[in-house]
Design a protein around this motif. Structure first.
Motif, PDB file in Angstrom:
ATOM      1  N   SER A  98      38.880  22.281  38.751  1.00 55.64           N
ATOM      2  CA  SER A  98      39.780  22.455  37.614  1.00 55.64           C
ATOM      3  C   SER A  98      39.048  22.924  36.359  1.00 55.64           C
ATOM      4  CB  SER A  98      40.530  21.157  37.322  1.00 55.64           C
ATOM      5  OG  SER A  98      39.606  20.129  36.987  1.00 55.64           O
ATOM      6  N   HIS A  99      37.718  22.788  36.341  1.00 57.47           N
ATOM      7  CA  HIS A  99      36.922  23.202  35.188  1.00 57.47           C
ATOM      8  C   HIS A  99      36.216  24.542  35.421  1.00 57.47           C
ATOM      9  CE1 HIS A  99      37.595  19.031  34.220  1.00 57.47           C
ATOM     10  NE2 HIS A  99      37.071  19.225  33.017  1.00 57.47           N
ATOM     11  N   ALA A 100      36.484  25.177  36.549  1.00 60.61           N
ATOM     12  CA  ALA A 100      35.789  26.421  36.895  1.00 60.61           C
ATOM     13  C   ALA A 100      36.602  27.644  36.501  1.00 60.61           C
ATOM     14  CB  ALA A 100      35.514  26.455  38.396  1.00 60.61           C
ATOM     15  N   GLU A 101      35.892  28.677  36.108  1.00 61.80           N
ATOM     16  CA  GLU A 101      36.525  29.973  35.900  1.00 61.80           C
ATOM     17  C   GLU A 101      36.681  30.649  37.259  1.00 61.80           C
ATOM     18  OE1 GLU A 101      34.529  32.467  33.037  1.00 61.80           O
ATOM     19  OE2 GLU A 101      33.970  30.745  31.831  1.00 61.80           O
ATOM     20  N   PRO A 102      37.575  31.631  37.347  1.00 61.63           N
ATOM     21  CA  PRO A 102      37.669  32.394  38.600  1.00 61.63           C
ATOM     22  C   PRO A 102      36.330  33.068  38.921  1.00 61.63           C
ATOM     23  CG  PRO A 102      39.530  32.883  37.156  1.00 61.63           C
ATOM     24  CD  PRO A 102      38.562  32.054  36.357  1.00 61.63           C
ATOM     25  N   LEU A 103      36.048  33.181  40.211  1.00 60.71           N
ATOM     26  CA  LEU A 103      34.784  33.799  40.613  1.00 60.71           C
ATOM     27  C   LEU A 103      34.833  35.311  40.435  1.00 60.71           C
ATOM     28  CD1 LEU A 103      33.694  32.037  43.929  1.00 60.71           C
ATOM     29  CD2 LEU A 103      32.841  31.668  41.623  1.00 60.71           C
ATOM     30  N   GLN A 104      33.704  35.852  40.026  1.00 58.96           N
ATOM     31  CA  GLN A 104      33.516  37.293  39.960  1.00 58.96           C
ATOM     32  C   GLN A 104      32.241  37.625  40.715  1.00 58.96           C
ATOM     33  OE1 GLN A 104      33.257  38.049  35.712  1.00 58.96           O
ATOM     34  NE2 GLN A 104      35.359  38.795  35.710  1.00 58.96           N
ATOM     35  N   GLY A 105      32.222  38.797  41.294  1.00 50.29           N
ATOM     36  CA  GLY A 105      31.009  39.317  41.911  1.00 50.29           C
ATOM     37  C   GLY A 105      30.513  40.484  41.092  1.00 50.29           C
ATOM     38  N   PHE A 121      29.697  31.422  24.270  1.00 49.86           N
ATOM     39  CA  PHE A 121      30.285  32.068  23.102  1.00 49.86           C
ATOM     40  C   PHE A 121      29.820  31.349  21.845  1.00 49.86           C
ATOM     41  CE2 PHE A 121      33.076  32.833  26.700  1.00 49.86           C
ATOM     42  CZ  PHE A 121      33.219  34.212  26.644  1.00 49.86           C
ATOM     43  N   ASN A 122      29.547  32.109  20.800  1.00 54.68           N
ATOM     44  CA  ASN A 122      29.066  31.524  19.557  1.00 54.68           C
ATOM     45  C   ASN A 122      30.208  30.851  18.804  1.00 54.68           C
ATOM     46  OD1 ASN A 122      26.393  32.403  19.864  1.00 54.68           O
ATOM     47  ND2 ASN A 122      26.905  34.411  19.066  1.00 54.68           N
ATOM     48  N   PRO A 123      30.094  29.561  18.505  1.00 56.83           N
ATOM     49  CA  PRO A 123      31.146  28.862  17.755  1.00 56.83           C
ATOM     50  C   PRO A 123      31.407  29.536  16.416  1.00 56.83           C
ATOM     51  CG  PRO A 123      29.595  27.287  18.681  1.00 56.83           C
ATOM     52  CD  PRO A 123      29.000  28.664  18.885  1.00 56.83           C
ATOM     53  N   GLY A 124      32.676  29.548  16.032  1.00 56.47           N
ATOM     54  CA  GLY A 124      33.050  30.070  14.730  1.00 56.47           C
ATOM     55  C   GLY A 124      33.402  31.542  14.705  1.00 56.47           C
ATOM     56  N   VAL A 125      33.221  32.250  15.820  1.00 59.74           N
ATOM     57  CA  VAL A 125      33.595  33.663  15.848  1.00 59.74           C
ATOM     58  C   VAL A 125      34.857  33.835  16.696  1.00 59.74           C
ATOM     59  CG1 VAL A 125      31.226  34.472  15.481  1.00 59.74           C
ATOM     60  CG2 VAL A 125      32.075  34.205  17.796  1.00 59.74           C
ATOM     61  N   ALA A 126      35.495  34.982  16.534  1.00 62.21           N
ATOM     62  CA  ALA A 126      36.789  35.222  17.182  1.00 62.21           C
ATOM     63  C   ALA A 126      36.728  35.044  18.695  1.00 62.21           C
ATOM     64  CB  ALA A 126      37.297  36.613  16.828  1.00 62.21           C
ATOM     65  N   GLU A 134      41.187  27.029  25.218  1.00 62.40           N
ATOM     66  CA  GLU A 134      41.913  26.306  26.261  1.00 62.40           C
ATOM     67  C   GLU A 134      40.990  25.513  27.193  1.00 62.40           C
ATOM     68  OE1 GLU A 134      44.883  27.508  29.829  1.00 62.40           O
ATOM     69  OE2 GLU A 134      45.182  28.482  27.910  1.00 62.40           O
ATOM     70  N   ALA A 135      39.945  26.151  27.691  1.00 64.00           N
ATOM     71  CA  ALA A 135      39.116  25.512  28.703  1.00 64.00           C
ATOM     72  C   ALA A 135      37.762  25.039  28.187  1.00 64.00           C
ATOM     73  CB  ALA A 135      38.889  26.478  29.877  1.00 64.00           C
ATOM     74  N   GLY A 136      37.413  25.381  26.959  1.00 64.84           N
ATOM     75  CA  GLY A 136      36.127  24.961  26.415  1.00 64.84           C
ATOM     76  C   GLY A 136      35.010  25.936  26.725  1.00 64.84           C
ATOM     77  N   GLN A 137      33.825  25.598  26.271  1.00 63.04           N
ATOM     78  CA  GLN A 137      32.643  26.416  26.417  1.00 63.04           C
ATOM     79  C   GLN A 137      32.122  26.390  27.854  1.00 63.04           C
ATOM     80  OE1 GLN A 137      30.737  28.944  25.506  1.00 63.04           O
ATOM     81  NE2 GLN A 137      30.070  28.128  23.534  1.00 63.04           N
ATOM     82  N   ARG A 138      31.548  27.459  28.273  1.00 56.73           N
ATOM     83  CA  ARG A 138      30.863  27.474  29.564  1.00 56.73           C
ATOM     84  C   ARG A 138      29.632  26.584  29.485  1.00 56.73           C
ATOM     85  NH1 ARG A 138      30.832  33.997  30.178  1.00 56.73           N
ATOM     86  NH2 ARG A 138      32.898  34.189  31.132  1.00 56.73           N
TER      87      ARG A 138
END
Length: 142
Positions: A98-105, A121-126, A134-138
């Motif tokens: 439930s915490h995983a992103e879809p897989l990409q190759g 992703f850098n906090p504070g930027v768009a 929604e899902a939080g930081q990687r």
């Protein structure tokens, strides 16, 4: 404060698993899992990637030409092989599906690259607000 093996439950889990090697580095937690897939599953996954790849994109395009020149395949989670890989990654890391992103190759031909970057992703930027709201930081990339 730097996250490290001592403080991160996934890193501790990976460090304790037999057959998993930690690359010695004071700058990152990097682990090698040999034979994660058997030869047939690896070949089948490569076939899926090759059949459905598209030019790679980046989340934070800063206008640098040729920053990423690879190709990407969005793997279908309904595919039984993809579902098995997702489940195995979840079991290996202890991170729920439930915490995983879809897989990409990713496919890199000779000379293609993804210039130095992070998978966060850098906090504070768009892009942080767009991708993490929604899902939080990687926290891990596999």
């Amino acid at each position: 404060m730097k996250r490290g093996v001592a403080s991160d439950p996934t890193a501790r889990r990976l460090k304790s698993e037999a057959g998993i090697q930690r690359v010695p580095s004071p700058r990152l937690d990097l682990f090698v899992v040999r034979k994660f897939l058997d030869e047939a599953d690896g070949a089948a996954l490569c076939e899926l990637i090759d059949a459905n790849r598209r030019p790679s994109t980046i989340a934070d395009d800063q206008g640098i030409a040729q920053f990423r020149t690879s190709e990407t395949c969005d793997l279908d989670p309904a595919n039984p092989l993809v579902a098995r890989v997702q489940l195995r990654l979840s079991q290996l890391t202890g991170i729920p599906l439930s915490h995983a992103e879809p897989l990409q190759g990713q496919r890199y031909a000779p000379g293609q690259e993804f210039r130095p970057h992070t998978d966060t992703f850098n906090p504070g930027v768009a892009d942080f607000l767009l991708n993490c709201a929604e899902a939080g930081q990687r926290s891990w990339t596999a």
